[in-house]
Design a protein around this motif. Structure first.
Motif, PDB file in Angstrom:
ATOM      1  N   LYS A 276       0.814  -1.213   0.000  1.00 22.48           N
ATOM      2  CA  LYS A 276       0.000   0.000   0.000  1.00 22.48           C
ATOM      3  C   LYS A 276       0.851   1.269   0.000  1.00 22.48           C
ATOM      4  O   LYS A 276       0.390   2.324  -0.462  1.00 22.48           O
ATOM      5  N   VAL A 277       2.073   1.178   0.506  1.00 20.59           N
ATOM      6  CA  VAL A 277       2.910   2.384   0.624  1.00 20.59           C
ATOM      7  C   VAL A 277       4.154   2.300  -0.276  1.00 20.59           C
ATOM      8  O   VAL A 277       5.136   2.997  -0.049  1.00 20.59           O
ATOM      9  N   SER A 278       4.095   1.443  -1.283  1.00 24.09           N
ATOM     10  CA  SER A 278       5.244   1.264  -2.171  1.00 24.09           C
ATOM     11  C   SER A 278       4.856   1.573  -3.616  1.00 24.09           C
ATOM     12  O   SER A 278       3.672   1.641  -3.956  1.00 24.09           O
ATOM     13  N   ASP A 279       5.883   1.734  -4.444  1.00 21.63           N
ATOM     14  CA  ASP A 279       5.667   2.009  -5.869  1.00 21.63           C
ATOM     15  C   ASP A 279       5.689   0.744  -6.702  1.00 21.63           C
ATOM     16  O   ASP A 279       5.053   0.688  -7.761  1.00 21.63           O
ATOM     17  N   ALA A 280       6.452  -0.266  -6.264  1.00 26.64           N
ATOM     18  CA  ALA A 280       6.621  -1.444  -7.112  1.00 26.64           C
ATOM     19  C   ALA A 280       6.935  -2.678  -6.285  1.00 26.64           C
ATOM     20  O   ALA A 280       7.495  -2.592  -5.188  1.00 26.64           O
ATOM     21  N   VAL A 281       6.537  -3.826  -6.829  1.00 28.61           N
ATOM     22  CA  VAL A 281       6.975  -5.128  -6.345  1.00 28.61           C
ATOM     23  C   VAL A 281       7.814  -5.730  -7.461  1.00 28.61           C
ATOM     24  O   VAL A 281       7.343  -5.903  -8.583  1.00 28.61           O
ATOM     25  N   TYR A 282       9.060  -6.002  -7.151  1.00 29.85           N
ATOM     26  CA  TYR A 282      10.057  -6.416  -8.146  1.00 29.85           C
ATOM     27  C   TYR A 282      10.527  -7.808  -7.771  1.00 29.85           C
ATOM     28  O   TYR A 282      10.951  -8.039  -6.639  1.00 29.85           O
ATOM     29  N   SER A 283      10.433  -8.767  -8.696  1.00 32.70           N
ATOM     30  CA  SER A 283      10.810 -10.137  -8.358  1.00 32.70           C
ATOM     31  C   SER A 283      11.609 -10.788  -9.471  1.00 32.70           C
ATOM     32  O   SER A 283      11.505 -10.386 -10.634  1.00 32.70           O
ATOM     33  N   ASN A 284      12.422 -11.753  -9.114  1.00 34.56           N
ATOM     34  CA  ASN A 284      13.041 -12.621 -10.132  1.00 34.56           C
ATOM     35  C   ASN A 284      12.880 -14.070  -9.688  1.00 34.56           C
ATOM     36  O   ASN A 284      13.676 -14.627  -8.968  1.00 34.56           O
ATOM     37  N   LEU A 285      11.761 -14.631 -10.119  1.00 36.06           N
ATOM     38  CA  LEU A 285      11.360 -15.982  -9.766  1.00 36.06           C
ATOM     39  C   LEU A 285      10.993 -16.728 -11.039  1.00 36.06           C
ATOM     40  O   LEU A 285      10.885 -16.124 -12.108  1.00 36.06           O
ATOM     41  N   ARG A 286      10.786 -18.016 -10.955  1.00 34.54           N
ATOM     42  CA  ARG A 286      10.357 -18.781 -12.122  1.00 34.54           C
ATOM     43  C   ARG A 286       9.051 -18.196 -12.672  1.00 34.54           C
ATOM     44  O   ARG A 286       8.232 -17.671 -11.914  1.00 34.54           O
ATOM     45  N   GLY A 287       8.848 -18.315 -13.962  1.00 33.01           N
ATOM     46  CA  GLY A 287       7.746 -17.614 -14.608  1.00 33.01           C
ATOM     47  C   GLY A 287       6.361 -17.900 -14.068  1.00 33.01           C
ATOM     48  O   GLY A 287       5.475 -17.041 -14.124  1.00 33.01           O
ATOM     49  N   ASP A 288       6.132 -19.103 -13.533  1.00 28.96           N
ATOM     50  CA  ASP A 288       4.809 -19.441 -13.015  1.00 28.96           C
ATOM     51  C   ASP A 288       4.654 -19.099 -11.534  1.00 28.96           C
ATOM     52  O   ASP A 288       3.548 -19.214 -10.984  1.00 28.96           O
ATOM     53  N   VAL A 289       5.701 -18.646 -10.895  1.00 31.27           N
ATOM     54  CA  VAL A 289       5.659 -18.418  -9.448  1.00 31.27           C
ATOM     55  C   VAL A 289       4.933 -17.131  -9.056  1.00 31.27           C
ATOM     56  O   VAL A 289       4.212 -17.121  -8.049  1.00 31.27           O
ATOM     57  N   PRO A 290       5.077 -15.994  -9.776  1.00 36.73           N
ATOM     58  CA  PRO A 290       4.334 -14.798  -9.371  1.00 36.73           C
ATOM     59  C   PRO A 290       2.835 -15.034  -9.220  1.00 36.73           C
ATOM     60  O   PRO A 290       2.213 -14.512  -8.283  1.00 36.73           O
ATOM     61  N   ALA A 291       2.252 -15.848 -10.108  1.00 37.60           N
ATOM     62  CA  ALA A 291       0.827 -16.165  -9.976  1.00 37.60           C
ATOM     63  C   ALA A 291       0.568 -16.977  -8.715  1.00 37.60           C
ATOM     64  O   ALA A 291      -0.399 -16.733  -7.976  1.00 37.60           O
ATOM     65  N   LYS A 292       1.436 -17.961  -8.451  1.00 42.81           N
ATOM     66  CA  LYS A 292       1.259 -18.806  -7.270  1.00 42.81           C
ATOM     67  C   LYS A 292       1.425 -17.999  -5.979  1.00 42.81           C
ATOM     68  O   LYS A 292       0.744 -18.253  -4.982  1.00 42.81           O
ATOM     69  N   MET A 293       2.340 -17.014  -6.006  1.00 43.24           N
ATOM     70  CA  MET A 293       2.586 -16.203  -4.813  1.00 43.24           C
ATOM     71  C   MET A 293       1.645 -15.019  -4.700  1.00 43.24           C
ATOM     72  O   MET A 293       1.669 -14.283  -3.716  1.00 43.24           O
ATOM     73  N   ARG A 294       0.842 -14.840  -5.729  1.00 45.62           N
ATOM     74  CA  ARG A 294      -0.120 -13.725  -5.784  1.00 45.62           C
ATOM     75  C   ARG A 294       0.589 -12.377  -5.646  1.00 45.62           C
ATOM     76  O   ARG A 294       0.217 -11.531  -4.841  1.00 45.62           O
ATOM     77  N   ILE A 295       1.580 -12.176  -6.536  1.00 48.06           N
ATOM     78  CA  ILE A 295       2.290 -10.887  -6.535  1.00 48.06           C
ATOM     79  C   ILE A 295       2.227 -10.220  -7.910  1.00 48.06           C
ATOM     80  O   ILE A 295       3.069  -9.410  -8.251  1.00 48.06           O
ATOM     81  N   ARG A 296       1.202 -10.550  -8.700  1.00 51.23           N
ATOM     82  CA  ARG A 296       0.968  -9.860  -9.968  1.00 51.23           C
ATOM     83  C   ARG A 296       0.062  -8.656  -9.725  1.00 51.23           C
ATOM     84  O   ARG A 296      -0.564  -8.519  -8.666  1.00 51.23           O
ATOM     85  N   TYR A 297      -0.057  -7.808 -10.719  1.00 50.05           N
ATOM     86  CA  TYR A 297      -0.897  -6.620 -10.584  1.00 50.05           C
ATOM     87  C   TYR A 297      -2.336  -7.006 -10.254  1.00 50.05           C
ATOM     88  O   TYR A 297      -2.979  -6.383  -9.396  1.00 50.05           O
ATOM     89  N   GLU A 298      -2.845  -8.023 -10.920  1.00 55.52           N
ATOM     90  CA  GLU A 298      -4.216  -8.461 -10.677  1.00 55.52           C
ATOM     91  C   GLU A 298      -4.424  -8.858  -9.216  1.00 55.52           C
ATOM     92  O   GLU A 298      -5.512  -8.695  -8.654  1.00 55.52           O
ATOM     93  N   ASP A 299      -3.379  -9.364  -8.575  1.00 52.53           N
ATOM     94  CA  ASP A 299      -3.462  -9.811  -7.183  1.00 52.53           C
ATOM     95  C   ASP A 299      -3.346  -8.675  -6.178  1.00 52.53           C
ATOM     96  O   ASP A 299      -3.794  -8.822  -5.031  1.00 52.53           O
ATOM     97  N   LEU A 300      -2.730  -7.565  -6.597  1.00 51.42           N
ATOM     98  CA  LEU A 300      -2.390  -6.500  -5.646  1.00 51.42           C
ATOM     99  C   LEU A 300      -3.057  -5.159  -5.919  1.00 51.42           C
ATOM    100  O   LEU A 300      -2.972  -4.251  -5.091  1.00 51.42           O
TER     101      LEU A 300
END
Length: 410
Positions: free
Chosen positions: A91-115
């Motif tokens: 809520k108080v940040s500009d970006a969530v930046y990750s370097n994970l396997r391509g299917d992991v952001p969805a599993k971790m719910r850290i995509r734009y749609e999730d946040l």
């Protein structure tokens, strides 16, 4: 009045590890961005902390090279309490930046749609091996693999030798820069429009994109790129490594005027007047003969002797340094390319600076953070978390299974 660093008003939650992601964000940190490094307490944090040969108890010189000027927060994102804290930070940040396997952001719910319900302007930048879509998206991707898959190794090394990777992890490093550029661009757009987005960046896309003119030649004229003798340029002659009497030198005649300077500097031997070598097209068509003459000529003097002749003549050239030699080059010091931080375990740590320049560079650098060093401070500063609230979160497992997480005074 001292101006703040260019990115001093940007805050990034970095769910990053090892090389590619941290390499991208360290440049943002050097430019003043607040990089809050989210580390998994269950795995001992970023795997780079444990990378040999110079690693001790969760600190390593490898980690130092990629994480200066950042802050470390330990959060168990699989735990409801840890996720709760993470979402408050979104809520108080500009970006969530990750370097994970391509299917992991969805599993971790850290995509734009999730946040986006937490922060409509949040930018979610994913740097993965193969991207979040496509048949390889669920595969792990590493620099070495990508240099092979994207064709880089097929054009590196000697023609009669094996395919060879670059001595540096260039897919990782360029991928990190591409991710950082993508994220900063998206943050700019989000501030303008009030709406964030996803940045789906991959090492694969980066590696394929860097094929540039070789790809264009092949796609349009069926050109078949291949390895060249002494790392020669595929079309410019001469532009390659040459053996001298004692070592090696690189000479590059990218323009006709440099060829004229070169043959003058070496004394304009008779073969230099040969009509076959008079033009770039002629030298390309007759490269074996032209280079054969030059190779014999350059073996007659040492590298230092040739540089003393070629550099004043304005011929593009350079010695082939070792890394220790490159680091003590006069120009390295003049450009301020070695910076120093102080570390409680390693003492004074010297490392290379970011090449990204925007105005005056940062004058002071801070060492890479200890694991979880800033957890309490970040939560207190950004979320107003009290000591009691912090201990309650710790007891619920937000910071891992160690329930004795210390309160760190701010």
């Amino acid at each position: 009045m001292t101006r703040p660093l260019p990115l001093a008003d940007v805050r990034v939650l970095a769910v990053e590890q090892y090389g590619a992601g941290p390499f991208g964000s360290v440049h943002l940190a050097d430019l003043g961005a607040e990089i809050v490094k989210i580390e998994d307490p269950g795995t001992g944090g970023d795997v780079g902390r444990h990378t040999p040969p110079y690693a001790e108890d969760g600190d390593s010189l490898f980690f130092e090279a990629f994480n200066r000027n950042k802050r470390s927060v330990v959060l168990d994102l699989t735990d409801p309490a840890g996720r709760e804290v993470f979402e408050e930070l979104v809520k108080v940040s500009d970006a969530v930046y990750s370097n994970l396997r391509g299917d992991v952001p969805a599993k971790m719910r850290i995509r734009y749609e999730d946040l986006k319900h937490l922060n409509p302007a949040i930018v979610c930048c994913s740097l993965s091996g193969y991207g979040m879509t496509g048949p390889r998206s669920a595969q792990p991707g590493y620099d070495y693999l990508l240099q092979g898959l994207a064709g880089w190794m097929s054009v590196t090394g000697e023609p009669d030798g094996p395919p060879t990777k670059s001595g540096l992890s260039m897919v990782d490093y360029t991928g990190g820069i591409v991710a950082a550029l993508s994220m900063v661009t998206a943050v700019h757009a989000a501030r303008r429009d009030g709406v964030g987005t996803d940045c789906d960046v991959s090492l694969y896309d980066t590696a394929i994109g860097m094929l540039t003119y070789l790809a264009t030649w092949h796609l349009n004229r069926d050109f078949e790129p291949s390895r060249t003798h002494h790392s020669a340029h595929p079309s410019l002659v001469p532009f390659q490594n040459f053996a001298t009497a004692d070592s090696w030198v690189v000479i590059g005649c990218a323009k006709q005027k440099f060829w004229a300077r070169l043959v003058t500097a070496i004394g304009s031997p008779a073969w230099a007047a040969d009509d076959r070598f008079a033009t770039p097209a002629g030298r390309y068509a007759n490269s074996a003969e032209c280079l054969g003459h030059l190779e014999k000529e350059l073996l007659t003097r040492t590298t230092a002797e040739w540089l003393a002749v070629l550099e004043p003549a304005g011929v593009p050239c350079a010695p082939i340094n070792t890394i220790p030699q490159a680091l003590v080059e006069e120009h390295t010091a003049a450009r301020g390319l070695v910076v120093t931080t102080e570390h409680p375990r390693f003492g004074s740590v010297h490392q290379v600076a970011s090449p990204v320049r925007v105005g005056d560079p940062r004058s002071q650098h801070h060492r890479a953070p200890l694991l979880g060093e800033h957890t309490a401070a970040v939560l207190g500063e950004l979320l107003g978390t009290s000591e009691a609230d912090y201990q309650a979160l710790a007891s619920r497992g937000a910071f891992g299974t160690d329930r004795s997480a210390p309160w760190i005074s701010r």
